[in-house]
Design an enzyme around this catalytic site. Structure first.
Site, PDB file in Angstrom:
ATOM      1  N   ASP A 148     -11.117  19.217 -57.461  1.00  0.00           N
ATOM      2  CA  ASP A 148     -11.201  20.510 -56.566  1.00  0.00           C
ATOM      3  C   ASP A 148     -11.426  21.752 -57.408  1.00  0.00           C
ATOM      4  OD1 ASP A 148     -10.736  21.762 -54.267  1.00  0.00           O
ATOM      5  OD2 ASP A 148      -8.677  20.839 -53.940  1.00  0.00           O
ATOM      6  N   GLU A 181     -16.203  21.290 -54.263  1.00  0.00           N
ATOM      7  CA  GLU A 181     -16.247  22.658 -54.583  1.00  0.00           C
ATOM      8  C   GLU A 181     -16.866  23.466 -53.213  1.00  0.00           C
ATOM      9  OE1 GLU A 181     -19.706  22.885 -53.888  1.00  0.00           O
ATOM     10  OE2 GLU A 181     -19.823  24.587 -55.409  1.00  0.00           O
ATOM     11  N   TRP A 182     -16.657  22.722 -52.149  1.00  0.00           N
ATOM     12  CA  TRP A 182     -16.655  23.118 -50.689  1.00  0.00           C
ATOM     13  C   TRP A 182     -18.349  23.587 -50.293  1.00  0.00           C
ATOM     14  CZ3 TRP A 182     -12.744  26.573 -53.116  1.00  0.00           C
ATOM     15  CH2 TRP A 182     -11.666  25.917 -53.531  1.00  0.00           C
ATOM     16  N   GLY A 183     -19.134  23.356 -51.308  1.00  0.00           N
ATOM     17  CA  GLY A 183     -20.526  23.544 -50.924  1.00  0.00           C
ATOM     18  C   GLY A 183     -21.010  24.817 -51.378  1.00  0.00           C
ATOM     19  N   ASP A 203     -12.545  23.137 -45.754  1.00  0.00           N
ATOM     20  CA  ASP A 203     -11.863  22.091 -45.214  1.00  0.00           C
ATOM     21  C   ASP A 203     -11.565  22.064 -43.706  1.00  0.00           C
ATOM     22  OD1 ASP A 203     -10.703  21.912 -47.890  1.00  0.00           O
ATOM     23  OD2 ASP A 203      -8.713  22.466 -47.297  1.00  0.00           O
TER      24      ASP A 203
HETATM   25  C1  GLA Z   1      -8.570  21.903 -51.157  1.00  0.00           C
HETATM   26  C2  GLA Z   1      -9.274  20.778 -50.822  1.00  0.00           C
HETATM   27  C3  GLA Z   1      -8.522  19.752 -49.901  1.00  0.00           C
HETATM   28  C4  GLA Z   1      -7.253  19.359 -50.373  1.00  0.00           C
HETATM   29  C5  GLA Z   1      -6.322  20.620 -50.954  1.00  0.00           C
HETATM   30  C6  GLA Z   1      -5.248  20.187 -51.780  1.00  0.00           C
HETATM   31  O1  GLA Z   1      -8.287  22.828 -50.065  1.00  0.00           O
HETATM   32  O2  GLA Z   1     -10.618  21.017 -50.207  1.00  0.00           O
HETATM   33  O3  GLA Z   1      -9.333  18.695 -49.457  1.00  0.00           O
HETATM   34  O4  GLA Z   1      -7.279  18.766 -51.640  1.00  0.00           O
HETATM   35  O5  GLA Z   1      -7.288  21.543 -51.458  1.00  0.00           O
HETATM   36  O6  GLA Z   1      -4.666  21.572 -52.169  1.00  0.00           O
END
Ligand code: GLA
Length: 404
Positions: A148, A181-183, A203
């Site tokens: 993450d 890393e969410w893109g 998310d």
């Molecule tokens: C981030 C990730 C999620 C999850 C949470 C856990 O938000 O994108 O998928 O793993 O952390 O805290």
């Protein structure tokens, strides 16, 4: 050999030869279960073992869902030498014992960490401990790492993920590397040799068409995530997948929305990571998650992500090239109300540059199989009139019949 000494040797070795990610670990999109969407930090070894039992009992494992992934909050403290330990209350038997149990069931175990100093849930992150953590995971028998991006301050994503990839390689156990890393830094443009999959967005939120706004971050509904996949298909393929986040099927959306969500993730060649409580799911949820023909669209060995061929009045037509000259053909109705839609096949003649495949409806007639009713529905020789309920899909598998 003593752990610190082994660690020193690993780091030395990794400078001697350039590291690579482990290949052949994700030739088709990874499938499994992850604790976060349903349980967040509320996890312990009893829950995970119960989920493992159910993956086997329900037939989900045999349908392909083989990874069982601990997400955030499994951690305890680092020991006096900096090695990470499991939370002694939640995981009193330790992760090695859990991994032995999971392996005895024919499943694989995934774990979670973060490139920063802490995880998103405030547990110890891997920053400054990458080689140590990789070594620990390998010694526990871990098969999958989700990594993450919280608390990373101003570190460089490319170097941070490459560092962990190198550490995993040096530890020697093949571990699938799932980047989260969410893109933000467009990992699809640089991470093909680094990870086996990378998150493309923030998310997912358990709703079909909404945004859950937390002020400094937003969780996204299924449709919002789908729209953010635009332009990314050329970057995915066997061993390196775009990850639009884990599934919310079975977490409260009605069956039509769950079906549409699952189908679109299959069209996207997305990793299929379940996020529901499979110990208490309904028959309806089960029948969505276990539809082998829809899963086969996702797991097709060509590994080509689907494309949006048409979008009009909330109705989208998606195509995905499959092995054997087949195509998946999917009509998504995003509207709340049902729509009538006529499929005029000749409108979908096209050359797909990404796959080098053409539909050629003008010279090939395809047999149509409806994958949700599991019934044949004639051929593409004439148009098909569909009535699609609100926020639902129709998905066909088209197989060439006669070459004209
Ligand atoms: C981030 C990730 C999620 C999850 C949470 C856990 O938000 O994108 O998928 O793993 O952390 O805290």
């Amino acid at each position: 050999m003593k752990k610190p000494l082994l660690l020193f040797l690993l780091i030395l070795l990794s400078f001697a030869s350039p590291a690579q990610k482990f290949d052949k670990l994700a030739l088709t999109p990874p499938m499994g279960w992850n604790s976060w969407n349903k349980f967040a930090c509320d996890i312990d070894e009893k829950l995970i073992m119960g989920i493992a039992d159910q993956l086997v009992e329900t037939g989900l494992r045999d349908a392909g869902y083989i990874y069982i992934n601990l997400d955030d909050c499994w951690h305890g403290q680092r020991d006096s030498q900096g090695f990470i330990t499991a939370d002694p209350v939640k995981f009193p038997s330790g992760i090695k014992a859990l991994s032995d149990y999971i392996h005895s069931k024919g499943l694989k175990l995934g774990i979670y960490s973060d490139a920063g100093r802490t995880t998103c849930g405030g547990r110890p992150g891997s920053f400054g401990h990458e080689y140590q953590d990789a070594l620990t995971y390998a010694s526990w028998g871990i098969d999958y790492l989700k990594y993450d991006w919280c608390a990373t301050e101003n570190i460089n994503p490319m170097s941070a993920y490459q560092l962990m990839r190198d550490a995993l390689r040096a530890a020697g156990r093949p571990i699938l590397f799932s980047m989260c890393e969410w893109g933000n830094s467009k990992p699809w443009t640089w991470a093909k040799e680094t990870g086996h999959m990378w998150r493309t967005t923030g998310d997912i939120y358990n709703c079909f068409d909404c945004i859950d706004d937390h002020g400094n971050w937003k969780a996204l509904g299924v449709m919002q995530i789908l729209d953010l996949q635009e332009g990314l298909r050329q970057y995915a393929g066997p061993g390196h997948w775009n990850d639009p986040d884990m599934l919310e099927v079975g977490n409260g959306m009605p069956a039509n929305q769950d079906r549409a969500h699952f189908t679109m993730w299959c069209m996207l060649a997305a990793p299929l990571i379940l996020g529901n409580d499979i110990r208490s799911m309904s028959q309806e949820t089960m029948s969505i998650l276990m539809n082998k023909e829809v899963i086969a669209v996702n797991q097709d060995s060509l590994g080509i992500q689907g494309l949006k061929a048409e979008a009009k009045n909330g109705v989208e037509v998606w195509l995905k090239p499959l092995t054997g000259g087949d195509w998946a053909f999917c009509v998504l109705n995003r509207n709340k109300e049902s729509v009538n839609y006529t499929v005029e096949w000749q409108r979908f003649n096209m050359d797909d540059k990404v796959s080098n495949r053409s539909t050629e409806f003008y010279k090939t007639t395809y047999n149509i199989r409806n994958l949700w009713t599991s019934k044949p529905e004639g051929t593409t020789a004439k148009s098909v009139n569909l009535t699609i309920p609100g926020q639902d899909v129709v998905i066909y598998r088209l197989s060439p019949k006669i070459k004209k």
